[in-house]
Design an enzyme around this catalytic site. Structure first.
Site, PDB file in Angstrom:
ATOM      1  N   MET A   1      70.091  24.939  54.076  1.00 23.72           N
ATOM      2  CA  MET A   1      69.956  24.185  52.830  1.00 23.72           C
ATOM      3  C   MET A   1      70.224  22.707  53.035  1.00 23.72           C
ATOM      4  SD  MET A   1      71.180  27.236  52.746  1.00 23.72           S
ATOM      5  CE  MET A   1      72.886  26.840  52.975  1.00 23.72           C
TER       6      MET A   1
ATOM      7  N   ARG B   1      68.899  20.558  55.340  1.00 21.35           N
ATOM      8  CA  ARG B   1      67.719  19.730  55.568  1.00 21.35           C
ATOM      9  C   ARG B   1      66.487  20.558  55.249  1.00 21.35           C
ATOM     10  NH1 ARG B   1      67.613  14.967  57.893  1.00 21.35           N
ATOM     11  NH2 ARG B   1      65.531  15.184  58.745  1.00 21.35           N
TER      12      ARG B   1
ATOM     13  N   ASP C   1      69.860  31.667  54.687  1.00 15.45           N
ATOM     14  CA  ASP C   1      68.970  30.511  54.566  1.00 15.45           C
ATOM     15  C   ASP C   1      68.549  30.006  55.934  1.00 15.45           C
ATOM     16  OD1 ASP C   1      71.801  29.643  54.748  1.00 15.45           O
ATOM     17  OD2 ASP C   1      70.865  27.667  54.937  1.00 15.45           O
ATOM     18  N   GLU C   2      67.382  29.371  55.957  1.00 10.70           N
ATOM     19  CA  GLU C   2      66.900  28.616  57.117  1.00 10.70           C
ATOM     20  C   GLU C   2      66.964  29.397  58.417  1.00 10.70           C
ATOM     21  OE1 GLU C   2      67.807  24.074  55.714  1.00 10.70           O
ATOM     22  OE2 GLU C   2      69.462  25.120  56.685  1.00 10.70           O
ATOM     23  N   VAL C   3      66.520  30.650  58.392  1.00 14.76           N
ATOM     24  CA  VAL C   3      66.429  31.410  59.639  1.00 14.76           C
ATOM     25  C   VAL C   3      65.289  30.815  60.469  1.00 14.76           C
ATOM     26  CG1 VAL C   3      66.111  33.680  60.677  1.00 14.76           C
ATOM     27  CG2 VAL C   3      67.271  33.472  58.457  1.00 14.76           C
TER      28      VAL C   3
END
Lengths: 574, 574
Positions: free
Chosen positions: B1, B3, A339-341
């Protein structure tokens, strides 16, 4: 002061009568349930008769716990007086002498609950059948597996109330045939933002098992700390953990076996390539944009730093780390995160740009190679990879069809995953994030609220529709879902109170499915009193589950339900 | 995940450097503070030398507690390594041998902390002066009262960190002259929606005293339950409480003396004429519209039922109840409530309408007579009445000028109270309600959030301006304020975690006032690390105060502060 002055805003409406739910308060509600109206008491010499050859130790221990709960729950019925008025109804009631626990003929040799709980998702049997005759004598619990027997024991514990000296039900005979609607019913805990001792995790596992939650998604590491000691990679935790806040291999064994004995599979996550700054402390060579500033450009949470996935050396290191971790857990599932790379991190990373130029490949191609290498290693160990949605929806990474994707950004994102024919676990922030609505944790933000306001109530989680936005042809892709606790603002001090009883809401969504046994849809009105019984049992068993209403409301199901005000003529109207 | 994906929303901006606050972490910050840069350690034989003639027992006990906290807090500094690197700086540091505790010459004969804490609001002295010389030997604490000495001891406890075996400061010499900006710094707890055992209240009183909160506003009764046993009116709790969840007169004595010994005045509230349905169980003759339906027409919370204040008999009964309760508490303050009086209840009450017709008086006139009778009785006992704003702003009741009004509906309501020249205690729901934002407790409301969303963060409480909306000529009317916990969704399970450390925010607002000792305005950025030190001490002392950030942030003050992202050129821009 506790609500706005509603009486100022009269609404003319019809007064709808309140439907008071029954008293058979099970959570989650079984798929099939028949109950009567006969009183039945547990005999003071009540015993559980385990008719299973070579019964595994964890099944025997489960039976011991059930007997202890039956003795100690002391749960009064949700009525004024807590059921003391029932004692009259128990005069001359038949006695239940024993519960006979057996495996079906198809079951074969008894395996431990642990081994069945950690078997591949599709291959588990949680089904059971439970019969309580109104004539007393012997009840019977039968299942195809010790895991099914354990679920049945958990249900049996919930059938009984206590008044005076009596442990009783008013609804015999009871016939239950039960099995979950979805195989994946989870709870996620983040132990990296803040650390939780093993005892907190065990208490959480107990509470999960009472609601038949069967997947503990352990988001164990992140950029803030790396608390997992991994054989062959011990330096990563030694340097990346909060001082000595580390889960040793012995702690992991302890947690895994404690979970397994309670029908829970521990799915560990090593989030990659993002959320890994803590690896820099031991392996700076593998981390790009470490501590780059301003942090908000390079990460969603301080501090910046991500695995340099374009590098073959970093990919090999990470694959080794993942495989060594996977060997510590019996589960067939493993999450590599994803997630959120953060892309700007790599745009400014000289080494990454050098590699891209040298190989003529794009960042996206390198990310795909990285993910496929990690997943290849997991498959070599017979494990199924799990990833967060971002890899698929944001970075368009191709993964094998057996990959399980966790949907988190919004429930509507499930559609895009289904369109790629990938399996789905629902963890949508707009329904299931337990940390939302508790205010801003980022500093120097005077008026800040949480990014995912408002607070996600138990009601919000309970009305979640697993098939929302999905075509019928895609529904088979839904494995289940989980509520999620990110621990930026959680620690041992509020672990129980932030999770329970809220996280039991999704447990019923994914066990019971869309309808109750009588065919009516799940609804918060009939659920509340049953959720109360679970909550009171949790408190009695040492879990700090919070009250959802004033006790006055809890003891009068329906009395505090929302209804429209009626206009009262004031003198001025006359 | 954790923010939203901020990197998608780049903002071009200048990167502002972060100012890291000092390490002298006191809460609340003293009014006047001078500190140096010399290391000083507590001698292993450190002692507190009490030079007060006939020192009262509660002062001696306070000194014993201070010595215990100094030994056991073990608070490491908020840096990576928690200050172990300070040990070098402590080589050859001077030792503080003792703290000399004395009363000033003006003080006169020493009275107990309790008696000074419960004296009338204007007449208390909480001032103290504390000097820690860099040369070690003896520190001195001097005050005009034992209450002032207690505040000084509380500050002294907060000056010290621990590393290895050393208890030390790096900032000697320290000279503090301190006294509160406002006399009323409170916390309100509702023990009627859900009940809290005496032990929970005592733990809360301890935590309050650590933040120099001096008023415990005890909203003890309400429509849901009446847990206070009142001499001469024992039937009211016997029939109106949740079974045996009752505070006996002995419990009250215990709580009052425990609070007093910690510099806390217990202000009890018997809310009238609304919020009294629980009195119907013992005195149906005094309650109008009892259990009328739909409840939302007749009350803001189930169940309906209010004192029939137009009746002389009911007024006499209530006055007697209030006076008997007032005699149980030494405080000079007493709240008769007065919030959310529901008018339709009386429009349909035959007896009330009969009385109005017979006397030719209006409901508003009767309400005024009722309030004035109760307040007359209190004044006969030398007590000052407190009411909620509704009586003044909604029902336009005339009260005597010494009446204290609690503002709750909104911070902007203070203006209307000031316009009537009445004294103000700020308890605005838009800043100080601790229960807001935790979801809907009313049943059958699938999507409901709390009526006062969002969650009121510590930051929100901290930026409150006591003089907002008030002209300079009205500012003298502000006595202080309090954060408030309504307990619809609280119980012993989440008491600490919902209150702490949030409720310490207003404690600094009303002790320290608008500016810090260096003249700079209060701001959340410099406050956070100090609030952390208080929070860590609370946890160490057995109060479950929650983390406000990942530990990674806590140990790096400023590193997790909000800052703008910077645009990074992507390949496409080239």
């Amino acid at each position: 002061m506790a609500r706005s002055r509603i009486w100022q805003y009269f609404v003319l409406s019809v007064y709808a009568a309140i439907s008071i739910p029954g008293i058979l308060c099970l959570w989650p509600m079984p798929r099939s349930l028949k109950a009567g109206t006969t009183s039945l008491v547990l005999s003071t010499s009540f015993s559980i008769d385990l008719q299973v050859q070579d019964a595994p130790e964890d099944l025997q221990q489960a039976i011991t716990r059930t007997q202890s709960y039956l003795r100690n729950d002391n749960l009064g019925r949700l009525v004024v007086g807590r059921g003391t008025s029932d004692l009259g109804l128990l005069q001359g009631a038949k006695e239940l002498q024993s519960l006979r626990v057996t495996l079906s003929n198809e079951a074969g040799k008894a395996r431990s609950i642990s081994s069945e709980a950690t078997a591949p998702l599709g291959s588990r049997s949680e089904e059971y059948s439970l019969v309580i005759p109104s004539a007393g004598s012997t009840a019977t619990l039968i299942a195809n597996s010790t895991l099914g027997l354990f679920r049945g024991l958990t249900t049996f514990e919930q059938l009984w109330y206590t008044a005076g000296e009596a442990t009783y039900t008013l609804e015999a005979p009871i016939r239950i045939i039960d099995s979950p609607a979805f195989p994946y019913r989870g709870l996620m805990l983040d132990t990296a933002r803040n650390f939780f001792p093993v005892s907190d995790i065990k208490r959480t596992l107990d509470a999960m098992s009472w609601a038949k939650i069967n997947q503990f998604h352990w988001h164990v590491t992140d950029s803030q700390s790396f608390p997992l000691e991994i054989l062959g990679f011990t330096e990563v935790a030694a340097k990346g953990a909060y001082s000595n806040s580390i889960y040793s291999p012995e702690d992991v064994k302890d947690i895994v076996s404690y979970a397994g004995a309670r029908g829970i599979d521990v799915v560990v996550e090593i989030d990659t390539p993002g959320h890994t700054a803590s690896i820099h402390e031991s392996h700076p060579e593998h981390i790009a944009c470490y501590d780059s500033s301003p942090w908000m450009t390079f990460t969603n949470e301080p501090m910046a730093g991500q695995l340099r996935f374009a590098s073959a050396a970093t990919t090999n290191f990470t694959a080794g780390l993942i495989e060594a971790t996977a060997r510590m857990f019996p589960s067939s599932l493993f999450s590599t995160g994803g997630d959120e790379v953060n892309l700007p991190c790599y745009q400014l990373d000289v080494e990454t740009q050098r590699i891209l130029n040298a190989t003529g490949q794009t960042l996206q191609q390198k990310l795909e190679m990285f993910v496929q290498t990690l997943h290849g290693g997991l498959k070599g160990l017979g494990k199924t990879p799990i990833v967060w949605e971002d890899l698929i929806l944001t970075h368009n990474v191709t993964v094998s069809n057996d990959t399980i994707v966790m949907v988190w950004s919004s429930s509507s994102a499930a559609e895009g995953i289904a369109a790629k024919n990938l399996q789905i676990v629902h963890a949508p922030s707009d329904y299931f994030y337990l940390d939302c609505g508790a205010g801003e944790w980022i500093g120097a933000d005077p008026d800040g609220n949480s990014w995912c306001d408002p607070f996600k109530t138990w009601q919000r989680a309970y009305i979640f529709d697993p098939y929302e936005n999905l075509t019928e042809s895609h529904q088979h892709l839904v494995l289940g879902g989980e509520q999620v606790l990110w621990s930026e603002q959680s620690g041992p001090q509020n672990l129980d109170s932030i999770i329970w009883p809220r996280a039991a809401a999704s447990a019923e969504v994914f066990w019971t499915g869309p309808t109750l046994p009588d065919g009516t849809p799940r609804n918060v009105q009939s659920a509340l009193p049953r959720l109360y019984d679970l909550r009171f049992r949790m408190v009695q068993r040492g879990v700090d589950a919070i009250p959802l209403q004033p006790l006055w409301c809890a003891l009068r199901p329906g009395a505090c339900d929302l209804m429209d005000a009626v206009k009262v003529p004031s003198p001025h109207d006359r």
